[in-house]
Design a protein around this motif. Structure first.
Motif, PDB file in Angstrom:
ATOM      1  N   SER A 116     -16.060 -12.258  51.574  1.00  0.00           N
ATOM      2  CA  SER A 116     -14.750 -12.708  51.032  1.00  0.00           C
ATOM      3  C   SER A 116     -13.650 -12.559  52.121  1.00  0.00           C
ATOM      4  CB  SER A 116     -14.584 -11.843  49.695  1.00  0.00           C
ATOM      5  OG  SER A 116     -13.247 -12.172  49.321  1.00  0.00           O
ATOM      6  N   SER A 117     -12.945 -13.749  52.136  1.00  0.00           N
ATOM      7  CA  SER A 117     -11.895 -13.659  53.054  1.00  0.00           C
ATOM      8  C   SER A 117     -10.467 -13.249  52.442  1.00  0.00           C
ATOM      9  CB  SER A 117     -11.511 -15.031  53.649  1.00  0.00           C
ATOM     10  OG  SER A 117     -11.279 -16.149  52.622  1.00  0.00           O
ATOM     11  N   LYS A 118     -10.590 -13.031  50.893  1.00  0.00           N
ATOM     12  CA  LYS A 118      -9.621 -12.188  50.155  1.00  0.00           C
ATOM     13  C   LYS A 118      -9.682 -10.821  50.500  1.00  0.00           C
ATOM     14  CE  LYS A 118      -9.684 -16.041  46.672  1.00  0.00           C
ATOM     15  NZ  LYS A 118      -9.796 -16.215  45.125  1.00  0.00           N
ATOM     16  N   THR A 119      -9.283 -10.398  51.816  1.00  0.00           N
ATOM     17  CA  THR A 119      -9.605  -9.255  52.002  1.00  0.00           C
ATOM     18  C   THR A 119      -8.591  -8.134  51.338  1.00  0.00           C
ATOM     19  OG1 THR A 119      -8.085  -9.588  54.202  1.00  0.00           O
ATOM     20  CG2 THR A 119     -10.256  -9.749  54.222  1.00  0.00           C
ATOM     21  N   ASN A 120      -7.522  -8.522  51.035  1.00  0.00           N
ATOM     22  CA  ASN A 120      -6.265  -7.495  50.337  1.00  0.00           C
ATOM     23  C   ASN A 120      -7.067  -6.922  49.261  1.00  0.00           C
ATOM     24  OD1 ASN A 120      -4.615  -7.595  52.419  1.00  0.00           O
ATOM     25  ND2 ASN A 120      -3.021  -8.910  51.241  1.00  0.00           N
ATOM     26  N   ARG A 121      -7.935  -7.606  48.310  1.00  0.00           N
ATOM     27  CA  ARG A 121      -8.536  -6.815  47.098  1.00  0.00           C
ATOM     28  C   ARG A 121      -9.490  -5.751  47.467  1.00  0.00           C
ATOM     29  NH1 ARG A 121     -13.077  -8.672  44.360  1.00  0.00           N
ATOM     30  NH2 ARG A 121     -14.391 -10.124  45.401  1.00  0.00           N
ATOM     31  N   PHE A 122     -10.029  -5.776  48.659  1.00  0.00           N
ATOM     32  CA  PHE A 122     -10.703  -4.555  49.002  1.00  0.00           C
ATOM     33  C   PHE A 122     -10.117  -3.511  49.552  1.00  0.00           C
ATOM     34  CE2 PHE A 122     -13.250  -8.526  49.273  1.00  0.00           C
ATOM     35  CZ  PHE A 122     -14.333  -8.088  48.213  1.00  0.00           C
ATOM     36  N   LEU A 123      -8.646  -3.531  49.547  1.00  0.00           N
ATOM     37  CA  LEU A 123      -7.694  -2.539  50.077  1.00  0.00           C
ATOM     38  C   LEU A 123      -7.012  -1.617  48.905  1.00  0.00           C
ATOM     39  CD1 LEU A 123      -6.493  -4.464  53.216  1.00  0.00           C
ATOM     40  CD2 LEU A 123      -8.329  -2.759  53.232  1.00  0.00           C
ATOM     41  N   ASP A 124      -6.528  -0.501  49.302  1.00  0.00           N
ATOM     42  CA  ASP A 124      -6.018   0.122  47.975  1.00  0.00           C
ATOM     43  C   ASP A 124      -5.114   1.267  48.628  1.00  0.00           C
ATOM     44  OD1 ASP A 124      -5.135   1.307  45.591  1.00  0.00           O
ATOM     45  OD2 ASP A 124      -6.835   2.043  45.032  1.00  0.00           O
ATOM     46  N   ASN A 125      -3.743   1.099  48.325  1.00  0.00           N
ATOM     47  CA  ASN A 125      -2.787   2.211  49.023  1.00  0.00           C
ATOM     48  C   ASN A 125      -2.407   3.001  47.613  1.00  0.00           C
ATOM     49  OD1 ASN A 125      -2.987   0.400  51.137  1.00  0.00           O
ATOM     50  ND2 ASN A 125      -0.819   0.920  51.675  1.00  0.00           N
ATOM     51  N   ASN A 126      -2.801   3.276  46.718  1.00  0.00           N
ATOM     52  CA  ASN A 126      -2.532   3.818  45.407  1.00  0.00           C
ATOM     53  C   ASN A 126      -2.821   5.402  45.701  1.00  0.00           C
ATOM     54  OD1 ASN A 126      -1.505   1.843  43.665  1.00  0.00           O
ATOM     55  ND2 ASN A 126      -3.930   1.472  43.070  1.00  0.00           N
ATOM     56  N   GLU A 127      -3.867   5.833  46.678  1.00  0.00           N
ATOM     57  CA  GLU A 127      -4.168   7.039  46.929  1.00  0.00           C
ATOM     58  C   GLU A 127      -4.387   7.192  48.355  1.00  0.00           C
ATOM     59  OE1 GLU A 127      -7.331   9.015  44.647  1.00  0.00           O
ATOM     60  OE2 GLU A 127      -6.456   8.268  42.532  1.00  0.00           O
ATOM     61  N   LEU A 128      -3.375   7.437  49.293  1.00  0.00           N
ATOM     62  CA  LEU A 128      -3.848   7.394  50.612  1.00  0.00           C
ATOM     63  C   LEU A 128      -4.491   8.569  51.309  1.00  0.00           C
ATOM     64  CD1 LEU A 128       0.010   6.651  51.440  1.00  0.00           C
ATOM     65  CD2 LEU A 128      -1.852   4.811  51.543  1.00  0.00           C
ATOM     66  N   THR A 129      -5.300   8.195  52.094  1.00  0.00           N
ATOM     67  CA  THR A 129      -5.980   9.021  52.887  1.00  0.00           C
ATOM     68  C   THR A 129      -5.514   9.518  54.401  1.00  0.00           C
ATOM     69  OG1 THR A 129      -7.414   7.328  53.730  1.00  0.00           O
ATOM     70  CG2 THR A 129      -8.004   8.586  51.631  1.00  0.00           C
ATOM     71  N   VAL A 130      -4.388   8.942  54.510  1.00  0.00           N
ATOM     72  CA  VAL A 130      -3.641   9.194  55.815  1.00  0.00           C
ATOM     73  C   VAL A 130      -2.207   9.665  55.614  1.00  0.00           C
ATOM     74  CG1 VAL A 130      -5.114   7.189  56.893  1.00  0.00           C
ATOM     75  CG2 VAL A 130      -2.586   6.782  55.901  1.00  0.00           C
ATOM     76  N   SER A 131      -1.780  10.435  56.671  1.00  0.00           N
ATOM     77  CA  SER A 131      -0.357  10.764  56.492  1.00  0.00           C
ATOM     78  C   SER A 131       0.677  10.599  57.849  1.00  0.00           C
ATOM     79  CB  SER A 131      -0.647  12.519  56.723  1.00  0.00           C
ATOM     80  OG  SER A 131      -1.312  13.108  55.775  1.00  0.00           O
ATOM     81  N   GLU A 132       1.852  10.756  57.779  1.00  0.00           N
ATOM     82  CA  GLU A 132       2.409  10.165  58.977  1.00  0.00           C
ATOM     83  C   GLU A 132       1.913  10.809  60.243  1.00  0.00           C
ATOM     84  OE1 GLU A 132       6.773  10.610  58.260  1.00  0.00           O
ATOM     85  OE2 GLU A 132       6.793   9.266  56.707  1.00  0.00           O
ATOM     86  N   PHE A 133       2.050  10.015  61.276  1.00  0.00           N
ATOM     87  CA  PHE A 133       1.691  10.224  62.685  1.00  0.00           C
ATOM     88  C   PHE A 133       0.132  10.273  62.796  1.00  0.00           C
ATOM     89  CE2 PHE A 133       5.839  12.182  62.323  1.00  0.00           C
ATOM     90  CZ  PHE A 133       6.621  11.322  63.093  1.00  0.00           C
ATOM     91  N   ASP A 134      -0.670  10.270  61.633  1.00  0.00           N
ATOM     92  CA  ASP A 134      -2.207  10.349  61.852  1.00  0.00           C
ATOM     93  C   ASP A 134      -2.316   8.950  63.050  1.00  0.00           C
ATOM     94  OD1 ASP A 134      -2.416  12.327  60.356  1.00  0.00           O
ATOM     95  OD2 ASP A 134      -3.470  11.438  58.685  1.00  0.00           O
ATOM     96  N   GLU A 135      -3.468   9.590  63.643  1.00  0.00           N
ATOM     97  CA  GLU A 135      -4.135   8.019  64.352  1.00  0.00           C
ATOM     98  C   GLU A 135      -5.045   7.308  63.348  1.00  0.00           C
ATOM     99  OE1 GLU A 135      -6.052   8.417  68.665  1.00  0.00           O
ATOM    100  OE2 GLU A 135      -7.750   8.831  67.273  1.00  0.00           O
ATOM    101  N   VAL A 136      -4.925   6.189  63.660  1.00  0.00           N
ATOM    102  CA  VAL A 136      -5.671   5.213  62.643  1.00  0.00           C
ATOM    103  C   VAL A 136      -6.320   4.055  63.368  1.00  0.00           C
ATOM    104  CG1 VAL A 136      -4.577   5.787  60.654  1.00  0.00           C
ATOM    105  CG2 VAL A 136      -3.567   3.887  62.014  1.00  0.00           C
ATOM    106  N   ASP A 137      -7.527   3.601  62.660  1.00  0.00           N
ATOM    107  CA  ASP A 137      -8.069   2.355  63.361  1.00  0.00           C
ATOM    108  C   ASP A 137      -7.594   1.133  62.604  1.00  0.00           C
ATOM    109  OD1 ASP A 137      -9.939   3.598  65.147  1.00  0.00           O
ATOM    110  OD2 ASP A 137     -11.142   4.402  63.196  1.00  0.00           O
ATOM    111  N   LEU A 138      -7.173   0.221  63.308  1.00  0.00           N
ATOM    112  CA  LEU A 138      -6.756  -1.027  62.840  1.00  0.00           C
ATOM    113  C   LEU A 138      -7.527  -2.373  63.072  1.00  0.00           C
ATOM    114  CD1 LEU A 138      -3.006  -0.351  64.175  1.00  0.00           C
ATOM    115  CD2 LEU A 138      -3.805   0.383  62.109  1.00  0.00           C
ATOM    116  N   ILE A 139      -7.327  -3.186  61.971  1.00  0.00           N
ATOM    117  CA  ILE A 139      -7.794  -4.509  62.358  1.00  0.00           C
ATOM    118  C   ILE A 139      -6.586  -5.515  62.086  1.00  0.00           C
ATOM    119  CG2 ILE A 139      -9.376  -6.183  61.421  1.00  0.00           C
ATOM    120  CD1 ILE A 139     -11.372  -4.124  60.699  1.00  0.00           C
TER     121      ILE A 139
END
Length: 276
Positions: free
Chosen positions: A129-152
């Motif tokens: 699916s190229s509708k990638t946003n529907r597989f993402l969720d910001n309701n419950e974050l698993t990151v905090s400010e200044f955390d190192e993260v992997d990006l695409i």
């Protein structure tokens, strides 16, 4: 349990004319076709294989590793368009199907598209699916400010570049924080610069070492951009002058300037700092 769309570690159970049958610890079996069977092997030897469905919708194993696995995002090339949808090259003999209903924009043969691979519960097959946003969720974050993260890198917007954060969340890199060319599908490191109301993630490029440096480097870059690429500060400037100009300590200022200099974004001269 043998998992579709994932790497499975299985044992060789027996050899047949069609290939070798592999077994898991729950006695589930899957065929590894002859073309993937090692030239020499022993019964009960372990193999790492990717399992998906063949053209007859039967589970089959391969030692080839795909460009994308279940639950992942990747930039894939569209090989062909049919009456049912698009078929994408994911590095395996059988191509990955993307139905029209899962295309954010109509795909074209030869085009490259950022897609998510998932198991369709209705058909029990792997699809894209190229509708990638529907597989993402910001309701419950698993990151905090200044955390190192992997990006695409996902897609551009009027104010910056949208990114996928840790394969789970949506984030944004503002235009004034982008100091390099970014293309859709690029994979890179970043930090969570700020969490805004609504769990919106502001992302900065960099790694965990920039925890306290990256925001300050951004501030200096903004100051340079706002002042025609020049600020009248050097490492010999007084702490008071630095604080008044860029609202940071001299120590943090020197770290930030060092970061920008190493990235070849600035030039340091005796009369001040210049934007490259």
């Amino acid at each position: 349990m043998i998992k579709l769309g994932e790497i499975n570690t299985l044992e060789i159970l027996r050899e047949t004319e069609h290939g070798a049958y592999l077994i898991d610890d729950e006695d589930n079996q899957v065929l590894l076709p002859n073309r993937y069977v090692p030239e020499t092997f022993k019964i009960w030897e372990k193999l790492e294989v990717f399992v998906y469905l063949d053209n007859e919708q039967r589970p089959v194993a391969t030692t080839d590793m795909p460009y994308i696995k279940r639950g992942e995002f990747a930039l894939l090339r569209c090989n062909q368009i049919t009456d049912y949808g698009a078929f994408l090259d994911w590095g395996l003999v059988k191509e990955l199907f993307c139905p029209f209903s899962e295309q954010a924009f109509k795909m074209k043969q030869g085009g490259w598209y950022l897609v998510h691979c998932y198991l369709d519960e209705k058909t029990d097959r792997l699809v894209a699916s190229s509708k990638t946003n529907r597989f993402l969720d910001n309701n419950e974050l698993t990151v905090s400010e200044f955390d190192e993260v992997d990006l695409i890198v996902s897609h551009p917007s009027d104010i910056g570049m949208n990114v996928i954060v840790n394969k789970k969340h949506m984030g944004l890199i503002y235009k004034d924080s982008i100091f390099r060319d970014l293309s859709i599908g690029d994979k890179l490191k970043g930090i969570v610069k700020k969490i805004r109301p609504g769990n919106k993630l502001d992302i900065a490029l960099g790694q965990v070492g920039y925890r306290n440096i990256e925001p300050n480097a951004d501030r200096i870059m903004k100051e340079l951009q706002d002042n025609s690429g020049y600020i009248n500060l050097t490492d010999k400037s007084s702490p008071e002058a630095i604080k008044e100009a860029v609202q940071m300590s001299k120590k943090n200022f020197k770290k930030a300037v060092g970061t920008l200099y190493k990235k070849r974004l600035i030039e340091i001269k005796t009369d001040g700092i210049y934007l490259v």
